[in-house]
Design a protein around this motif. Sequence first.
Motif, PDB file in Angstrom:
ATOM      1  N   TYR A 175       9.165  -1.229  -7.984  1.00 41.43           N
ATOM      2  CA  TYR A 175       7.733  -0.972  -7.900  1.00 41.43           C
ATOM      3  C   TYR A 175       6.978  -1.990  -8.761  1.00 41.43           C
ATOM      4  O   TYR A 175       7.488  -2.459  -9.773  1.00 41.43           O
ATOM      5  N   TYR A 176       5.738  -2.271  -8.354  1.00 41.97           N
ATOM      6  CA  TYR A 176       4.850  -3.041  -9.232  1.00 41.97           C
ATOM      7  C   TYR A 176       3.520  -2.327  -9.306  1.00 41.97           C
ATOM      8  O   TYR A 176       2.898  -2.023  -8.284  1.00 41.97           O
ATOM      9  N   VAL A 177       3.050  -2.067 -10.528  1.00 43.20           N
ATOM     10  CA  VAL A 177       1.823  -1.308 -10.760  1.00 43.20           C
ATOM     11  C   VAL A 177       0.792  -2.206 -11.433  1.00 43.20           C
ATOM     12  O   VAL A 177       1.048  -2.770 -12.500  1.00 43.20           O
ATOM     13  N   GLY A 178      -0.376  -2.345 -10.805  1.00 44.14           N
ATOM     14  CA  GLY A 178      -1.428  -3.161 -11.396  1.00 44.14           C
ATOM     15  C   GLY A 178      -2.805  -2.724 -10.937  1.00 44.14           C
ATOM     16  O   GLY A 178      -2.951  -2.009  -9.943  1.00 44.14           O
ATOM     17  N   ASP A 179      -3.826  -3.183 -11.651  1.00 46.83           N
ATOM     18  CA  ASP A 179      -5.194  -2.737 -11.381  1.00 46.83           C
ATOM     19  C   ASP A 179      -5.906  -3.570 -10.320  1.00 46.83           C
ATOM     20  O   ASP A 179      -6.951  -3.176  -9.818  1.00 46.83           O
ATOM     21  N   ARG A 180      -5.357  -4.736  -9.967  1.00 48.49           N
ATOM     22  CA  ARG A 180      -6.039  -5.612  -9.008  1.00 48.49           C
ATOM     23  C   ARG A 180      -5.387  -5.489  -7.626  1.00 48.49           C
ATOM     24  O   ARG A 180      -4.174  -5.683  -7.491  1.00 48.49           O
ATOM     25  N   PHE A 181      -6.211  -5.148  -6.646  1.00 52.27           N
ATOM     26  CA  PHE A 181      -5.682  -4.849  -5.315  1.00 52.27           C
ATOM     27  C   PHE A 181      -4.968  -6.051  -4.694  1.00 52.27           C
ATOM     28  O   PHE A 181      -3.794  -5.964  -4.317  1.00 52.27           O
ATOM     29  N   GLU A 182      -5.651  -7.168  -4.568  1.00 54.02           N
ATOM     30  CA  GLU A 182      -5.071  -8.341  -3.916  1.00 54.02           C
ATOM     31  C   GLU A 182      -3.973  -8.961  -4.767  1.00 54.02           C
ATOM     32  O   GLU A 182      -2.872  -9.247  -4.275  1.00 54.02           O
ATOM     33  N   GLY A 192       7.933  -8.104  -1.164  1.00 60.61           N
ATOM     34  CA  GLY A 192       8.974  -7.164  -0.778  1.00 60.61           C
ATOM     35  C   GLY A 192       9.094  -5.951  -1.668  1.00 60.61           C
ATOM     36  O   GLY A 192       9.932  -5.078  -1.439  1.00 60.61           O
ATOM     37  N   MET A 193       8.241  -5.874  -2.705  1.00 61.73           N
ATOM     38  CA  MET A 193       8.279  -4.739  -3.626  1.00 61.73           C
ATOM     39  C   MET A 193       7.431  -3.585  -3.079  1.00 61.73           C
ATOM     40  O   MET A 193       6.768  -3.721  -2.045  1.00 61.73           O
ATOM     41  N   ILE A 194       7.454  -2.472  -3.779  1.00 58.84           N
ATOM     42  CA  ILE A 194       6.580  -1.347  -3.466  1.00 58.84           C
ATOM     43  C   ILE A 194       5.333  -1.517  -4.327  1.00 58.84           C
ATOM     44  O   ILE A 194       5.371  -1.318  -5.545  1.00 58.84           O
ATOM     45  N   GLY A 195       4.240  -1.958  -3.702  1.00 57.97           N
ATOM     46  CA  GLY A 195       3.010  -2.208  -4.452  1.00 57.97           C
ATOM     47  C   GLY A 195       2.252  -0.925  -4.729  1.00 57.97           C
ATOM     48  O   GLY A 195       2.062  -0.101  -3.841  1.00 57.97           O
ATOM     49  N   VAL A 196       1.842  -0.758  -5.987  1.00 56.92           N
ATOM     50  CA  VAL A 196       1.066   0.422  -6.383  1.00 56.92           C
ATOM     51  C   VAL A 196      -0.238  -0.055  -7.008  1.00 56.92           C
ATOM     52  O   VAL A 196      -0.233  -0.764  -8.023  1.00 56.92           O
ATOM     53  N   TRP A 197      -1.346   0.314  -6.381  1.00 54.86           N
ATOM     54  CA  TRP A 197      -2.664  -0.091  -6.884  1.00 54.86           C
ATOM     55  C   TRP A 197      -3.196   0.986  -7.827  1.00 54.86           C
ATOM     56  O   TRP A 197      -3.442   2.117  -7.420  1.00 54.86           O
ATOM     57  N   LEU A 198      -3.381   0.634  -9.086  1.00 60.81           N
ATOM     58  CA  LEU A 198      -3.983   1.535 -10.064  1.00 60.81           C
ATOM     59  C   LEU A 198      -5.501   1.373  -9.963  1.00 60.81           C
ATOM     60  O   LEU A 198      -6.095   0.488 -10.571  1.00 60.81           O
ATOM     61  N   ASN A 199      -6.108   2.226  -9.192  1.00 64.68           N
ATOM     62  CA  ASN A 199      -7.525   2.138  -8.851  1.00 64.68           C
ATOM     63  C   ASN A 199      -8.335   2.993  -9.822  1.00 64.68           C
ATOM     64  O   ASN A 199      -8.807   4.080  -9.477  1.00 64.68           O
ATOM     65  N   ARG A 200      -8.477   2.508 -11.049  1.00 63.51           N
ATOM     66  CA  ARG A 200      -9.124   3.306 -12.101  1.00 63.51           C
ATOM     67  C   ARG A 200     -10.620   3.512 -11.853  1.00 63.51           C
ATOM     68  O   ARG A 200     -11.199   4.479 -12.340  1.00 63.51           O
ATOM     69  N   LYS A 204     -12.961   1.602  -2.938  1.00 65.70           N
ATOM     70  CA  LYS A 204     -12.523   2.087  -1.625  1.00 65.70           C
ATOM     71  C   LYS A 204     -11.019   1.895  -1.493  1.00 65.70           C
ATOM     72  O   LYS A 204     -10.487   0.826  -1.757  1.00 65.70           O
ATOM     73  N   THR A 205     -10.323   2.942  -1.122  1.00 63.30           N
ATOM     74  CA  THR A 205      -8.865   2.883  -1.048  1.00 63.30           C
ATOM     75  C   THR A 205      -8.385   2.380   0.305  1.00 63.30           C
ATOM     76  O   THR A 205      -9.153   2.251   1.248  1.00 63.30           O
ATOM     77  N   THR A 206      -7.107   2.107   0.378  1.00 64.87           N
ATOM     78  CA  THR A 206      -6.486   1.624   1.611  1.00 64.87           C
ATOM     79  C   THR A 206      -5.103   2.232   1.724  1.00 64.87           C
ATOM     80  O   THR A 206      -4.474   2.536   0.720  1.00 64.87           O
ATOM     81  N   SER A 207      -4.632   2.391   2.937  1.00 64.23           N
ATOM     82  CA  SER A 207      -3.318   2.990   3.142  1.00 64.23           C
ATOM     83  C   SER A 207      -2.199   1.945   3.145  1.00 64.23           C
ATOM     84  O   SER A 207      -1.041   2.282   3.334  1.00 64.23           O
ATOM     85  N   SER A 208      -2.538   0.663   2.960  1.00 61.84           N
ATOM     86  CA  SER A 208      -1.517  -0.383   3.051  1.00 61.84           C
ATOM     87  C   SER A 208      -0.585  -0.404   1.841  1.00 61.84           C
ATOM     88  O   SER A 208       0.488  -0.985   1.892  1.00 61.84           O
ATOM     89  N   VAL A 209      -1.000   0.207   0.738  1.00 60.56           N
ATOM     90  CA  VAL A 209      -0.158   0.295  -0.459  1.00 60.56           C
ATOM     91  C   VAL A 209      -0.293   1.689  -1.054  1.00 60.56           C
ATOM     92  O   VAL A 209      -1.171   2.461  -0.676  1.00 60.56           O
ATOM     93  N   LYS A 210       0.586   2.012  -1.985  1.00 59.80           N
ATOM     94  CA  LYS A 210       0.437   3.260  -2.732  1.00 59.80           C
ATOM     95  C   LYS A 210      -0.793   3.141  -3.631  1.00 59.80           C
ATOM     96  O   LYS A 210      -1.023   2.100  -4.234  1.00 59.80           O
ATOM     97  N   VAL A 211      -1.589   4.187  -3.714  1.00 59.22           N
ATOM     98  CA  VAL A 211      -2.803   4.161  -4.526  1.00 59.22           C
ATOM     99  C   VAL A 211      -2.768   5.312  -5.529  1.00 59.22           C
ATOM    100  O   VAL A 211      -2.505   6.457  -5.156  1.00 59.22           O
ATOM    101  N   ILE A 212      -3.017   4.991  -6.782  1.00 58.80           N
ATOM    102  CA  ILE A 212      -3.129   6.013  -7.814  1.00 58.80           C
ATOM    103  C   ILE A 212      -4.406   5.767  -8.611  1.00 58.80           C
ATOM    104  O   ILE A 212      -4.914   4.651  -8.646  1.00 58.80           O
ATOM    105  N   HIS A 213      -4.914   6.798  -9.222  1.00 53.36           N
ATOM    106  CA  HIS A 213      -6.127   6.677 -10.026  1.00 53.36           C
ATOM    107  C   HIS A 213      -5.838   6.858 -11.507  1.00 53.36           C
ATOM    108  O   HIS A 213      -6.729   6.725 -12.343  1.00 53.36           O
TER     109      HIS A 213
END
Length: 225
Positions: A175-182, A192-200, A204-213
């Motif tokens: 997994y990779y967890v970061g605050d910047r979407f792109e 090839g990793m599991i991208g996790v967007w930390l959307n603090r 606007k969210t997207t279903s293309s990656v895992k999203v957490i707040h």
Amino acid sequence: MIFFDIDATLLDHDKAERLAAIDFYKKNSDELASSEKDFVDLWFALSKKYFEKFLSGEVTFQEQRRMRIKDLFGHHLNDQQADNIFNYYVVLYKRNWSAFEDVIPCLKSLKQKGIRLGIISNGDYQQQIEKLENLAIKHYFEHIITSSEIGVAKPNSIIFKKACLLANAQVHKSYYVGDRFETDAIGSKQAGMIGVWLNRISHKTTSSVKVIHSLVELTKIVSER
């Protein structure tokens, strides 16, 4: 394995930079022909402009610092004078370093589950290490990878794949967890990793990656897999 970004993910970088910029302005307001608000906005703009030049390899880490100061105070300054001015800002910046409230609970929970943790960060290796040490969280991470070491920056797939290689971790299971979407979520997903967007900030969210707040939600995502 779970890799994390540092700035604005673990460390509240925007808060630290803003508070430091305000204190820096108060110290140098006589030489700066702008209001406090205008100066802070300009400081963030110059920070973004020249840090991107560093990430692209156009300038060194130290040069991007000097260029910011010379844009503000004049290009008549020599390198040593610019360094001295920026060093004062660094003192203020470090004084305001702090972790988000959800960081320690998340890292503790993940380690208790036996999950390996690492860092992939754009930036200077020594400064990023100092941040982790200052926040007292460095011991949670087995591997700390920065763009200054690898020679390429996120979102380039090379840095993500190289980090997994160095950590002996399978890319598609990491997994990779970061605050910047792109830069973070999409960049790691394309590697090839599991991208996790930390959307603090609740963009606007997207279903293309895992999203957490919040990082607290991360343990649930990992448990579900």
